[in-house]
Every structure is written in C-alpha cells, then in structure tokens.
Design an enzyme around this catalytic site. Structure first.
Site, PDB file in Angstrom:
ATOM      1  N   SER A 119     -31.144 -19.344 -63.180  1.00 45.32           N
ATOM      2  CA  SER A 119     -30.998 -20.760 -62.861  1.00 45.32           C
ATOM      3  C   SER A 119     -32.054 -21.591 -63.601  1.00 45.32           C
ATOM      4  O   SER A 119     -32.099 -21.566 -64.833  1.00 45.32           O
ATOM      5  CB  SER A 119     -31.049 -20.946 -61.341  1.00 45.32           C
ATOM      6  OG  SER A 119     -30.622 -22.240 -60.971  1.00 45.32           O
ATOM      7  N   ASP A 174     -19.740 -20.247 -58.921  1.00 39.99           N
ATOM      8  CA  ASP A 174     -21.044 -20.888 -58.743  1.00 39.99           C
ATOM      9  C   ASP A 174     -20.849 -22.366 -58.400  1.00 39.99           C
ATOM     10  O   ASP A 174     -20.342 -23.135 -59.219  1.00 39.99           O
ATOM     11  CB  ASP A 174     -21.858 -20.738 -60.032  1.00 39.99           C
ATOM     12  CG  ASP A 174     -23.326 -21.108 -59.861  1.00 39.99           C
ATOM     13  OD1 ASP A 174     -23.630 -21.957 -59.001  1.00 39.99           O
ATOM     14  OD2 ASP A 174     -24.158 -20.553 -60.592  1.00 39.99           O
ATOM     15  N   HIS A 208     -23.789 -18.647 -56.803  1.00 42.86           N
ATOM     16  CA  HIS A 208     -25.072 -18.856 -57.503  1.00 42.86           C
ATOM     17  C   HIS A 208     -26.023 -17.744 -57.087  1.00 42.86           C
ATOM     18  O   HIS A 208     -26.918 -17.922 -56.252  1.00 42.86           O
ATOM     19  CB  HIS A 208     -25.636 -20.237 -57.155  1.00 42.86           C
ATOM     20  CG  HIS A 208     -26.745 -20.669 -58.063  1.00 42.86           C
ATOM     21  ND1 HIS A 208     -26.581 -20.811 -59.428  1.00 42.86           N
ATOM     22  CD2 HIS A 208     -28.042 -20.999 -57.816  1.00 42.86           C
ATOM     23  CE1 HIS A 208     -27.716 -21.210 -59.968  1.00 42.86           C
ATOM     24  NE2 HIS A 208     -28.626 -21.319 -59.006  1.00 42.86           N
TER      25      HIS A 208
END
Length: 229
Positions: A119, A174, A208
């Site tokens: 991320s 995600d 995610h």
C-alpha cells in the site's frame, strides 16, 4: 528509518540464517508497523537474505481527520487525481535512500538490495526506485500505486534502475486502493523501465490485504533476483 532520522523506532529485522549477502527492505502500509511484515518474511525467508522492515513515524493524516498514526507521508484523499504530499513523499524517499546507503556501507552492494512495500509502503518503494542513483536488485509493490506519477520521467535519476525487475500484485476486490490504480501504475511503469522486467499479478477475491499465494510469488521473486553467491 536509519537511526533517528524519521523519529521512529529501529526497524524490525529478520536476520539471515548465515552471512547476509543480500537484503530486502520492505515498508508497511498506513497505520501499521514493520512487525507484521517481519513475521510474514520469517515464514518465507531465504537463508542468505536479511529482511529489514522499518516503522513509519507517527504523523497526522489528513485522510483520517488528522488523527496521528504511522505513515510514511500524508494522504489527502484516495481519489486517483487528488493532490499529493510531494514534500512528504520526497522526504520519506530520502530517508529510505539513507537506509540503502547504510546497508551498502555495511557490506551489501545496492544491486543485492531489493525494495518493497504494501500500500503506502509500496508506493514509496516505487517512487524511491525510480529516483535512486543506486542500482537495485528489484522492487516488490503490493496493493499500491505510483505516487507523483506526473513528475516522471523528469524525476527519474540517471536511469540507474531502467532495467530493474518489478513484481506488482493487487487484489481484484481491493476497496481501499482499487485494482485499476495498480493497473494504471503498471502502464506508467512500462514507460519508465524495461516493460519486459515487469510482472503484474491480480488475485481473485483479495481485498486490501496479502494472501498465501501472493507471498509464494514474492518468495519466488526474491529467490530469482537474489540468488546465493
């Protein structure tokens, strides 16, 4: 990151089982620490590789109502065209480069050092690889995006990593950093580095997060790019 340069604790380190001849520097995501990723790498470690998982400093994050949390730089919005914290990204990148310098001084050449992250950490790793004058072994970019994408190719540093191998992975479910962010970043990366060295993998149903199949791919990538010497 290195010492007190980012006002954060010393990195979590998974030492090599024998003499370290290579290193992976892996950056966590927003609000996290390096400990979880250090545990993940303990499960897939390669004997001659040292895994370094730094902790981001705690700063106010605009996206989260200015609440303070571990973050490599500020995030204003998750909109793909939102303004970005350019000064914060560049400052964090310089600190990451200082950590690379530290490992080089300790005897691991930069071409045996791999950057990676998840991320926000993956975003910083991509930016740093493109702006570093160190030739790196590779980049692992999980569930992330290329920050300050409109600053390239002008921001690229001397083509040191024009041929760097890149493994970019993303879950197709995600909801935080949508997979199309990843796809757009890959397309941009293809214009900046050798597209033949880019691998992009998506994982069905993955949100995610990381998954075992993805970590197996990460292990293979590390073993291919950082073989024993």
């Amino acid at each position: 990151m290195c010492g007190n340069s980012m006002s954060a604790p010393l990195p979590a380190v998974v030492p090599a089982a024998r003499k370290a001849t290579a290193a992976v520097i892996f950056l966590h995501g927003l609000g996290d620490t390096g400990h979880g990723w250090a545990s993940a790498f303990t499960g897939i470690k390669t004997p001659h590789v040292k895994y370094i998982c730094p902790h981001a400093p705690t700063i106010p994050v605009t996206l989260n109502m200015r609440m303070s949390m571990p973050a490599w730089f500020d995030i204003y919005s998750l909109n793909h065209d939102a303004d970005e914290d350019a000064s914060g990204i560049k400052r964090a990148s310089e600190n990451l480069k200082a950590l690379i310098d530290h490992e080089v001084k300790n005897g691991i050449p930069s071409h045996r050092i791999m950057l990676g992250g998840f991320s926000q950490g993956g975003a910083l790793s991509l930016y740093t690889a493109l702006t570093s004058q160190h030739k790196l072994a590779g980049v692992i970019a999980l569930s992330c995006w290329l920050p300050l994408r409109n600053s390239f190719p002008q921001a690229s540093a001397c083509g040191a990593n024009a041929d760097v191998p890149l493994l970019q992975c993303h879950g197709d479910a995600d909801g935080i950093v949508p997979v199309h962010f990843g796809r757009q970043s890959v397309e941009k990366m293809k214009s900046l580095i050798n597209p033949a060295n880019i691998t992009f993998k998506t994982y069905r149903g993955l949100a995610h997060d990381a998954c075992p199949e993805e970590m197996v791919e990460v292990k293979r990538f590390i073993e291919k790019q950082l073989p024993p010497i």
